[in-house]
Enzyme design. Structure first.
Site, PDB file in Angstrom:
ATOM      1  N   THR A  15       2.053   3.052  -6.696  1.00 53.68           N
ATOM      2  CA  THR A  15       2.351   3.560  -5.370  1.00 53.68           C
ATOM      3  C   THR A  15       1.655   4.912  -5.259  1.00 53.68           C
ATOM      4  OG1 THR A  15       4.138   4.028  -3.792  1.00 53.68           O
ATOM      5  CG2 THR A  15       4.534   4.678  -6.065  1.00 53.68           C
TER       6      THR A  15
ATOM      7  N   VAL B 130       0.860  -1.180   0.000  1.00 52.75           N
ATOM      8  CA  VAL B 130       0.000   0.000   0.000  1.00 52.75           C
ATOM      9  C   VAL B 130       0.896   1.229   0.000  1.00 52.75           C
ATOM     10  CG1 VAL B 130      -1.832   1.267   1.191  1.00 52.75           C
ATOM     11  CG2 VAL B 130      -1.773  -1.244   1.291  1.00 52.75           C
ATOM     12  N   CYS B 131       0.576   2.168  -0.865  1.00 48.83           N
ATOM     13  CA  CYS B 131       1.286   3.440  -0.924  1.00 48.83           C
ATOM     14  C   CYS B 131       2.781   3.177  -1.171  1.00 48.83           C
ATOM     15  CB  CYS B 131       1.022   4.215   0.365  1.00 48.83           C
ATOM     16  SG  CYS B 131       1.386   5.980   0.302  1.00 48.83           S
ATOM     17  N   THR B 132       3.652   3.814  -0.403  1.00 45.94           N
ATOM     18  CA  THR B 132       5.092   3.655  -0.632  1.00 45.94           C
ATOM     19  C   THR B 132       5.654   2.385  -0.013  1.00 45.94           C
ATOM     20  OG1 THR B 132       5.500   5.130   1.247  1.00 45.94           O
ATOM     21  CG2 THR B 132       5.540   6.093  -0.976  1.00 45.94           C
TER      22      THR B 132
ATOM     23  N   ALA C 110      -2.410   2.171  -4.652  1.00 51.51           N
ATOM     24  CA  ALA C 110      -1.857   3.526  -4.724  1.00 51.51           C
ATOM     25  C   ALA C 110      -1.888   4.132  -3.319  1.00 51.51           C
ATOM     26  CB  ALA C 110      -2.639   4.344  -5.739  1.00 51.51           C
TER      27      ALA C 110
END
Length: 233
Positions: A128, A108-110, A158
């Site tokens: 990301t 998730v995300c970074t 993202a």
């Protein structure tokens, strides 16, 4: 969709949590995946000491990395604190080992950048947080600006709240559509944001510019770290 036997199997799901992560990257997918039938969900830390998310929320790991069995689902959140662990061999080796045997790897995300630092993104389509998409090609990934991207056993969300969407997709793959939809209904996940500034394409230009400027120093550090990792490997 899973076959009948797969749908009955006990699943071991685990997340790594660390200081200055974004708690929603963890708690959003946790809300979904911990609601699945016949699962054990464990939060693993670099130590058993509480961690603080980047807004100060305290979270307590259940165990340390080395206590983890082979996980069926490996969940890797992100947030600003990801940057501090990009060159941590203990964590990166653990991610490599767990990813090699997991049925599903969810970032998730970074969190995707941690997978990249572990050498797990080469040749993959991935996403990301929109503000860090340009880091992905350094790790050999093809960046895709979709909210959720799947590539084999890897599922990439993202930024932040996209983790809920990705976790529902994983839930459907693990336990079937009916169970995933029941979870969605139970948590009343039917977003209706009051305004449409949730993506760079829909945000007002001045809002986008302000967020880009605010995040530029961290992006530069991420780019430099990623390039150093690839150069040194």
């Amino acid at each position: 969709m899973p076959d009948l036997d797969e749908a009955k199997q006990h699943l071991k799901i685990g997340s790594v949590i660390f200081d200055d992560m974004d708690q929603i990257d963890f708690t959003g997918p946790y809300e979904v995946l911990a609601s699945l039938s016949n699962v054990t969900y464990t939060a693993y830390g670099l130590s058993v000491q509480p961690v603080r998310d980047w807004r100060g929320l305290r979270l307590l790991p259940d165990a340390v990395l080395e206590d983890a069995p082979q996980l069926d689902v490996l969940h890797v959140p992100g947030g600003p604190g990801q940057q501090a662990h990009m060159e941590d061999p203990r964590l990166l080796n653990w991610l490599q080992t767990q990813a090699s045997g997991a049925r599903c790897v969810l970032s998730v995300c970074t969190g995707a950048l941690l997978l990249g630092a572990a050498g797990l993104l080469h040749g993959r389509r991935a996403t990301t947080h929109w503000a860090s998409l340009e880091v992905l090609p350094i790790f050999g990934a093809t960046p895709v600006s979709d909210r959720v991207v799947t590539d084999g056993s890897f599922v990439f969300a993202a930024g932040v709240t996209a983790g809920i969407d990705a976790a529902l997709l994983v839930a459907a793959e693990l336990r079937g559509l009916d169970e995933a939809q029941a979870i969605q209904l139970s948590i009343q996940y039917a977003p209706q944001p009051p305004f449409s500034s949730g993506t760079p394409e829909t945000a007002p230009p001045h809002v986008l510019q302000a967020v880009v400027v605010r995040g530029k120093p961290l992006l530069e550090r991420r780019l430099q770290t990623a390039q150093r990792i690839v150069t040194d490997s």
